[in-house]
Design a protein around this motif. Structure first.
Motif, PDB file in Angstrom:
ATOM      1  N   UNK A   1      42.684 -13.591 -36.502  1.00 12.76           N
ATOM      2  CA  UNK A   1      43.737 -13.416 -37.184  1.00 12.76           C
ATOM      3  C   UNK A   1      43.869 -11.873 -38.083  1.00 12.76           C
ATOM      4  N   UNK A   2      44.741 -10.913 -37.541  1.00 11.32           N
ATOM      5  CA  UNK A   2      44.692  -9.535 -38.227  1.00 11.32           C
ATOM      6  C   UNK A   2      45.966  -8.989 -38.645  1.00 11.32           C
ATOM      7  N   UNK A   3      46.847  -8.416 -39.344  1.00  9.71           N
ATOM      8  CA  UNK A   3      47.180  -7.276 -39.930  1.00  9.71           C
ATOM      9  C   UNK A   3      47.866  -6.469 -39.096  1.00  9.71           C
ATOM     10  N   UNK A   4      48.886  -6.222 -38.374  1.00 12.61           N
ATOM     11  CA  UNK A   4      49.478  -4.886 -37.743  1.00 12.61           C
ATOM     12  C   UNK A   4      50.711  -4.524 -37.750  1.00 12.61           C
ATOM     13  N   UNK A   5      51.619  -3.717 -37.488  1.00 14.22           N
ATOM     14  CA  UNK A   5      52.821  -3.257 -37.642  1.00 14.22           C
ATOM     15  C   UNK A   5      53.398  -3.927 -35.801  1.00 14.22           C
ATOM     16  N   UNK A   6      54.331  -4.123 -35.993  1.00 17.95           N
ATOM     17  CA  UNK A   6      55.202  -4.906 -35.663  1.00 17.95           C
ATOM     18  C   UNK A   6      55.052  -5.116 -33.916  1.00 17.95           C
ATOM     19  N   UNK A   7      54.886  -5.765 -32.672  1.00 14.43           N
ATOM     20  CA  UNK A   7      55.156  -5.152 -31.715  1.00 14.43           C
ATOM     21  C   UNK A   7      56.293  -5.372 -31.780  1.00 14.43           C
ATOM     22  N   UNK A   8      57.767  -5.097 -31.615  1.00 11.57           N
ATOM     23  CA  UNK A   8      59.361  -5.540 -31.309  1.00 11.57           C
ATOM     24  C   UNK A   8      59.950  -5.210 -29.677  1.00 11.57           C
ATOM     25  N   UNK A   9      58.914  -4.823 -28.570  1.00 13.64           N
ATOM     26  CA  UNK A   9      59.379  -4.345 -27.840  1.00 13.64           C
ATOM     27  C   UNK A   9      58.653  -4.245 -26.705  1.00 13.64           C
TER      28      UNK A   9
ATOM     29  N   UNK B   1      54.060   5.655 -24.618  1.00 10.13           N
ATOM     30  CA  UNK B   1      55.953   6.101 -23.283  1.00 10.13           C
ATOM     31  C   UNK B   1      55.066   5.638 -21.367  1.00 10.13           C
ATOM     32  N   UNK B   2      53.793   5.458 -22.164  1.00 16.15           N
ATOM     33  CA  UNK B   2      53.095   4.213 -20.366  1.00 16.15           C
ATOM     34  C   UNK B   2      54.234   3.803 -19.988  1.00 16.15           C
ATOM     35  N   UNK B   3      54.617   2.916 -20.858  1.00 18.59           N
ATOM     36  CA  UNK B   3      55.133   1.160 -20.590  1.00 18.59           C
ATOM     37  C   UNK B   3      56.086   1.043 -21.677  1.00 18.59           C
ATOM     38  N   UNK B   4      56.732   2.093 -22.676  1.00 20.20           N
ATOM     39  CA  UNK B   4      57.973   1.874 -23.164  1.00 20.20           C
ATOM     40  C   UNK B   4      57.565   0.748 -24.205  1.00 20.20           C
ATOM     41  N   UNK B   5      56.591   0.185 -24.195  1.00 15.91           N
ATOM     42  CA  UNK B   5      55.938  -0.359 -26.007  1.00 15.91           C
ATOM     43  C   UNK B   5      56.406   0.223 -26.802  1.00 15.91           C
ATOM     44  N   UNK B   6      57.251  -1.276 -27.450  1.00 11.91           N
ATOM     45  CA  UNK B   6      57.862  -0.526 -29.279  1.00 11.91           C
ATOM     46  C   UNK B   6      56.538  -1.248 -30.486  1.00 11.91           C
ATOM     47  N   UNK B   7      57.274  -0.653 -31.063  1.00 13.52           N
ATOM     48  CA  UNK B   7      56.072  -0.832 -32.530  1.00 13.52           C
ATOM     49  C   UNK B   7      57.075  -0.271 -33.323  1.00 13.52           C
ATOM     50  N   UNK B   8      57.443  -1.694 -34.381  1.00 12.64           N
ATOM     51  CA  UNK B   8      57.452  -0.593 -36.372  1.00 12.64           C
ATOM     52  C   UNK B   8      57.126  -0.513 -37.092  1.00 12.64           C
ATOM     53  N   UNK B   9      56.875   0.375 -37.834  1.00  8.24           N
ATOM     54  CA  UNK B   9      55.697   0.595 -38.831  1.00  8.24           C
ATOM     55  C   UNK B   9      55.875   0.720 -39.675  1.00  8.24           C
ATOM     56  N   UNK B  10      57.090  -0.404 -39.798  1.00  7.51           N
ATOM     57  CA  UNK B  10      57.369  -0.815 -41.341  1.00  7.51           C
ATOM     58  C   UNK B  10      58.235  -1.844 -41.403  1.00  7.51           C
ATOM     59  N   UNK B  11      57.507  -3.043 -40.627  1.00 10.35           N
ATOM     60  CA  UNK B  11      57.287  -4.298 -40.805  1.00 10.35           C
ATOM     61  C   UNK B  11      55.571  -4.949 -40.284  1.00 10.35           C
ATOM     62  N   UNK B  12      54.836  -5.192 -41.501  1.00  4.31           N
ATOM     63  CA  UNK B  12      53.564  -5.877 -40.680  1.00  4.31           C
ATOM     64  C   UNK B  12      53.452  -7.159 -40.371  1.00  4.31           C
ATOM     65  N   UNK B  13      53.162  -7.054 -39.417  1.00  4.01           N
ATOM     66  CA  UNK B  13      53.025  -8.963 -39.693  1.00  4.01           C
ATOM     67  C   UNK B  13      51.251  -9.143 -39.083  1.00  4.01           C
ATOM     68  N   UNK B  14      51.301 -10.510 -39.386  1.00  5.64           N
ATOM     69  CA  UNK B  14      50.040 -11.285 -39.188  1.00  5.64           C
ATOM     70  C   UNK B  14      49.660 -11.849 -37.380  1.00  5.64           C
ATOM     71  N   UNK B  15      49.013 -11.495 -36.978  1.00  7.13           N
ATOM     72  CA  UNK B  15      48.599 -11.770 -35.463  1.00  7.13           C
ATOM     73  C   UNK B  15      47.734 -12.371 -35.148  1.00  7.13           C
ATOM     74  N   UNK B  16      47.721 -13.256 -33.504  1.00  4.76           N
ATOM     75  CA  UNK B  16      46.394 -13.932 -33.578  1.00  4.76           C
ATOM     76  C   UNK B  16      46.201 -13.709 -32.404  1.00  4.76           C
ATOM     77  N   UNK B  17      45.056 -12.893 -31.949  1.00  2.00           N
ATOM     78  CA  UNK B  17      43.982 -12.808 -30.453  1.00  2.00           C
ATOM     79  C   UNK B  17      42.910 -12.807 -30.434  1.00  2.00           C
TER      80      UNK B  17
END
Length: 281
Positions: A52-60, A257-273
Motif C-alpha cells: 500500500x502506497x500513497x500516490x498522486x491519483x490516476x484519473x484517466x 503523452x505516450x498513452x494519454x494517462x492523466x494524474x491529479x497532483x492535488x489528490x493524494x490517494x492510497x493505492x494497492x499494488x
C-alpha cells in the motif's frame, strides 16, 4: 512544516487524501489475485509483494494506479530533498537483507517504504538500494522540463524554495495560471547509471490541505509535494501542464503523452499494488 503554511482544521476545506484502501480490500483479492501476488514475488531478491502506497491519483487513461509520492523536506538553507526511509536489516525467507522502511512516518500512522517505488524496473536502480550513498536532494536533470528551470539552474543544482516564490502566478501558457509552480529533476541518482526521475510542485492547494490530514502534514513541506515520475502504465515520464494535454482535458494535470494517462497532483490517494523485489545484493 512551516506554521504559516498550515490551513485551519475547521476551515471546511475538502480532505486532500482520499480513496483509502484497507485490509478489506486485501481480503478481497481472491484466488486469482493471490496467485498473481505469489508469482510476482517468488523471484529472489529483497522486498516486494502486496504494497500500500500513497500516490498522486490516476484519473484517466490506461495507467492502473497513481504515481507514488515522495515525502518532501526543506532543509535549513531552503533546499528541497526527498525523505528516504530508515535503513534496517530484517530476515526474509531465512535470509538477512537490508530494507528501507519507516513505521508511523512522522506520527502519521503510515508505513513509508521503498517498496512504493519498486515497479517499472526502478527496483533495479542503484538509488533504490538502501545502501546507496546519497544526500537525497532533488537535483536538476540534464533536460529540465520547464523554461524557467533552464534560465535559473545548471544540471546537478539542488532545487531551492527561493526559485518558487511566484508559484501563485506562474504559468507556461497551458491551462489555468496560478495553480502551482512545477519542476522536474532527479533523486538519489548522482554517479548512478540509471536516473530516478521526480517531479515537484509548490501550490496553494497543498498548503491549504496539510492541516486536515496527518499524512499530508508529514509528507509535504511549505506547500511542496513530490512523486516518482514514472507512469504506472508503460513507465514513460509524464509532465504537469504539458503540450497536447488540453485535448484530453488534462491541461491542469499531469499528462503522459505516450498513452494519454492523466494524474491529479492535488489528490493524494492510497493505492494497492504488487511491488517487484529488488535484485539480489
Amino acid at each position: 512544516m512551516s506554521e504559516r503554511d498550515k490551513y485551519p482544521a475547521d476551515s471546511g476545506r475538502r480532505r486532500f487524501v482520499k480513496g483509502v484502501v484497507g485490509g478489506a480490500a486485501l481480503a478481497g483479492v481472491g484466488a486469482t489475485g493471490a496467485a498473481a501476488v505469489n508469482s510476482a514475488t517468488t523471484s529472489p531478491g529483497a522486498g516486494g509483494g502486496t504494497t500500500q502506497a500513497y500516490a498522486i491519483e490516476n484519473t484517466d487513461g490506461p495507467a492502473p494506479r497513481g504515481m507514488p509520492q515522495i515525502p518532501v523536506e526543506v532543509d535549513s538553507e531552503g533546499f528541497l530533498k526527498g525523505v528516504w526511509p530508515e535503513v534496517k536489516t530484517e530476515k526474509q525467507g531465512g535470509i538477512s537483507i537490508q530494507i528501507a522502511e519507516t513505521d508511523d512516518f512522522k506520527g502519521s500512522g503510515v508505513t513509508y517504504s521503498t517498496e512504493w517505488f519498486q515497479y517499472c524496473g526502478v527496483e533495479s536502480y542503484a538509488g533504490i538500494n538502501p545502501q546507496y550513498d546519497s544526500d537525497n536532494y532533488f537535483r536538476v536533470g540534464s533536460n529540465p522540463g520547464y523554461d524557467w528551470m533552464s534560465e535559473t539552474y545548471s544540471e546537478g543544482d539542488k532545487l531551492h524554495v527561493d526559485d518558487f516564490t511566484d508559484y501563485e502566478s506562474w504559468s507556461n501558457g497551458i491551462g489555468r495560471a496560478g495553480l502551482g509552480k512545477p519542476a522536474t529533476g532527479r533523486w538519489r541518482s548522482e554517479d548512478a547509471e540509471n536516473i530516478i526521475p521526480i517531479q515537484v510542485i509548490k501550490s496553494k492547494e497543498i498548503e491549504e490541505a496539510t492541516g486536515q490530514d496527518a499524512w499530508l502534514e508529514a509528507s509535504t513541506d511549505e506547500g511542496f509535494v513530490a512523486w516518482l515520475n514514472k507512469c504506472t502504465h508503460f513507465c514513460c515520464v509524464p509532465q504537469y501542464k504539458s503540450e497536447g494535454s488540453a485535448k484530453f482535458n488534462a491541461e491542469n494535470d499531469v499528462y503522459c503523452q505516450c498513452h494519454q494517462s492523466v494524474y491529479d497532483p492535488f489528490s493524494i490517494v492510497q493505492t494497492l499494488f504488487v511491488a517487484r523485489p529488488r535484485p539480489q545484493e
